[in-house]
Motif scaffolding. Structure first.
Motif, PDB file in Angstrom:
ATOM      1  N   LEU A   1       0.840  -1.194   0.000  1.00 20.90           N
ATOM      2  CA  LEU A   1       0.000   0.000   0.000  1.00 20.90           C
ATOM      3  C   LEU A   1       0.881   1.252   0.000  1.00 20.90           C
ATOM      4  O   LEU A   1       0.683   2.173  -0.800  1.00 20.90           O
ATOM      5  CB  LEU A   1      -0.909  -0.028   1.240  1.00 20.90           C
ATOM      6  N   ALA A   2       1.881   1.263   0.883  1.00 23.41           N
ATOM      7  CA  ALA A   2       2.764   2.426   0.989  1.00 23.41           C
ATOM      8  C   ALA A   2       3.518   2.640  -0.325  1.00 23.41           C
ATOM      9  O   ALA A   2       3.642   3.784  -0.803  1.00 23.41           O
ATOM     10  CB  ALA A   2       3.746   2.231   2.144  1.00 23.41           C
ATOM     11  N   ASP A   3       3.985   1.565  -0.933  1.00 21.21           N
ATOM     12  CA  ASP A   3       4.727   1.667  -2.193  1.00 21.21           C
ATOM     13  C   ASP A   3       3.822   2.247  -3.291  1.00 21.21           C
ATOM     14  O   ASP A   3       4.205   3.193  -3.991  1.00 21.21           O
ATOM     15  CB  ASP A   3       5.254   0.274  -2.576  1.00 21.21           C
ATOM     16  N   GLY A   4       2.611   1.710  -3.409  1.00 19.72           N
ATOM     17  CA  GLY A   4       1.685   2.193  -4.437  1.00 19.72           C
ATOM     18  C   GLY A   4       1.323   3.662  -4.232  1.00 19.72           C
ATOM     19  O   GLY A   4       1.253   4.442  -5.196  1.00 19.72           O
ATOM     20  N   LEU A   5       1.112   4.051  -2.985  1.00 21.20           N
ATOM     21  CA  LEU A   5       0.753   5.439  -2.694  1.00 21.20           C
ATOM     22  C   LEU A   5       1.902   6.391  -3.013  1.00 21.20           C
ATOM     23  O   LEU A   5       1.689   7.508  -3.501  1.00 21.20           O
ATOM     24  CB  LEU A   5       0.358   5.584  -1.219  1.00 21.20           C
ATOM     25  N   GLN A   6       3.123   5.928  -2.713  1.00 17.58           N
ATOM     26  CA  GLN A   6       4.310   6.739  -3.015  1.00 17.58           C
ATOM     27  C   GLN A   6       4.406   6.991  -4.522  1.00 17.58           C
ATOM     28  O   GLN A   6       4.641   8.117  -4.971  1.00 17.58           O
ATOM     29  CB  GLN A   6       5.547   5.972  -2.511  1.00 17.58           C
TER      30      GLN A   6
END
Ligand code: PLZ
Length: 456
Positions: free
Chosen positions: A432-437
């Motif tokens: 999730l964090a990677d995609g949001l970044q």
């Protein structure tokens, strides 16, 4: 169930450019064989899907922020769903519920009768697609009231069949060149806070006055049903201004109109509650579910007041595949997956994480005018911050940049200027964090006047 294939690693991986060479070859074949009437968000061919990852035929692993349009909330290969469907597949695939019966149909109905809002006696009808659920809700409302007309709202999406196209607002691509449509569908204002002409604080009161006016114009006593999405999906992920849904409930009751809540996209845990209407404590007379109800097999439902659901003559509802046994088995697997409440907590966690990354872009860019939604149903709207002139080209550029980097996002909205996030509720924190970044960086790159101070 013993997995027969190895798990899909839960990390983004680019083996080729997107789409890769194998996908490109398969896509050109598709163009030779498949009608050009189907569009595609990203012409990538999927080999496996699990958790928050779509693994393609070229060895790329994409982060899934779409869930096949809010369908695979429990994951695209959820073990509960797999086990139930595999077991059913061994026993039989079909009887047609109108010919001979099977218990899982009743079990799905029981779960929906128990879990949908409303402390009254209910009945459920099962069908295959969301559009069919909407059509049947209108049939039931007409049979129960003896009235014809249907009230829908600006920016609504209810499907692609003839009646549901009439109920859907957006012309292109949904309705263009397909008319004439069934009559007796009337459209009223939707309390959309961002673009309400006199300001968001007036949206509820003025939109409700508009609804009363539309009813009065056509005779409130002629309306069988009022159909609303508790959060609009295709229309731009619009969360109605507070009090609008409760105001509609009151108007429907006062005029004897069946209040139908279309939870096909927003329901089944997507917003952090089982049903999106629960956030405002609104109870429909009929509630519609599909999509995440089944984790990928085709099944939809109309659930509601027993006296309405039983107002139809015997034999008046049905369909060859309505409540297909494989789909019912899958739904029972989905209910198991939701049983401990952790998926609802995940939806709320996804919102907190996403807002922390996306909200700074409101002040940090010149193009983000709204970050909105509930739970794992979230959106970023792009427009000129002074004039609110929609910027579909920014949404398109951001989506293209995300896709290129292996993050699947969807564009939606009447103006095509909204990026929508609908990740599976089982997506891991790191993914999730990677995609949001990737999304935040793509937005900053597309911003017309980048503000260097924003750190993502
Ligand atoms: N009601 C609220 O979101 C389907 C449509 C995708 P079906 N939304 C995705 C597309 O472009 O066709 C939807 C919805 C709401 C009804 C429907 C219709 O559900 O299962 O697609 O018929």
């Amino acid at each position: 169930m013993t997995p027969t294939t190895r798990p899909v690693p839960q990390s983004r991986h680019l083996a080729t450019s997107i789409p890769g060479p194998k996908s490109q070859t398969l896509h050109s074949k598709r163009l030779q064989e498949v009608t050009g009437g189907f569009g595609v968000t990203l012409p990538v061919f999927i080999d496996r899907a699990e958790g928050g990852i779509l693994a393609d035929v070229d060895g790329n692993r994409l982060i899934d922020f779409a869930s096949g349009i809010a369908v695979t909330s429990v994951g695209a290969s959820n073990p509960h769903v797999q086990a139930r469907v595999a077991e059913q597949l061994e026993r039989f695939t079909h009887t047609c519920f109108m010919v001979t019966e099977y218990e899982s149909f009743t079990e799905v109905a029981t779960w929906l009768n128990e879990h949908t809002p409303g402390d009254f006696e209910k009945r459920t009808a099962l069908f295959s697609t969301g559009s069919e659920a909407v059509e049947n809700a209108v049939k039931i409302s007409r049979a129960a009231t003896g009235r014809d007309k249907v009230l829908v709202f600006d920016d609504a999406y209810h499907g692609r069949t003839m009646l549901t196209m009439a109920m859907t607002a957006k012309e292109n691509p949904y309705k263009k060149s397909f008319g004439p449509f069934p009559s007796d569908v009337h459209r009223a204002p939707m309390a959309a806070p961002l673009r309400w002409a006199t300001g968001a604080e007036n949206a509820t009161a003025e939109a409700l006055a508009g609804v009363e006016q539309t009813l009065a114009d056509h005779g409130a006593e002629n309306f069988a049903a009022m159909v609303i999405e508790p959060i609009q999906g295709e229309g731009g992920l619009i969360v109605p201004a507070t009090g609008f849904l409760t105001g509609l409930r009151e108007i429907a009751t006062r005029h004897g109109i069946v209040f139908v809540i279309d939870e096909i996209q927003a329901g089944m845990g997507r917003t952090g509650a089982l049903f999106a209407s629960e956030h405002e404590g609104v109870v429909g007379d009929l509630i519609l579910t599909a999509k995440a109800l089944v984790g990928g097999l085709p099944l939809s439902a109309v659930t509601g007041r027993a006296e309405l659901m039983n107002a139809v003559h015997t034999g008046g509802l049905g369909g060859t595949y309505a409540g297909n046994p494989l789909a019912c088995a899958a739904a029972l697997g989905v209910f198991e997956a939701f049983a401990d409440g952790s998926l609802l907590a995940n939806a709320r966690r996804i919102e907190t994480t996403a807002r922390a990354v996306l909200e700074p872009l409101l002040a940090g860019t010149a193009v983000v005018v709204d970050v909105r939604g509930r739970g794992a149903m979230l959106a970023v709207e792009f427009a000129d911050q002074n004039t609110l002139e929609p910027l579909p080209e920014i949404a398109k550029a951001v989506a293209a940049a995300c896709h290129e980097q292996g993050v699947l996002v969807l564009v939606c909205g009447t103006y095509g200027n909204v990026i929508r996030l609908l990740p599976p509720l089982v997506i891991g924190d790191e993914l999730l964090a990677d995609g949001l970044q990737v999304l935040a960086e793509s937005i900053l790159a597309a911003d017309r006047e980048p503000v260097a101070a924003v750190v993502v």
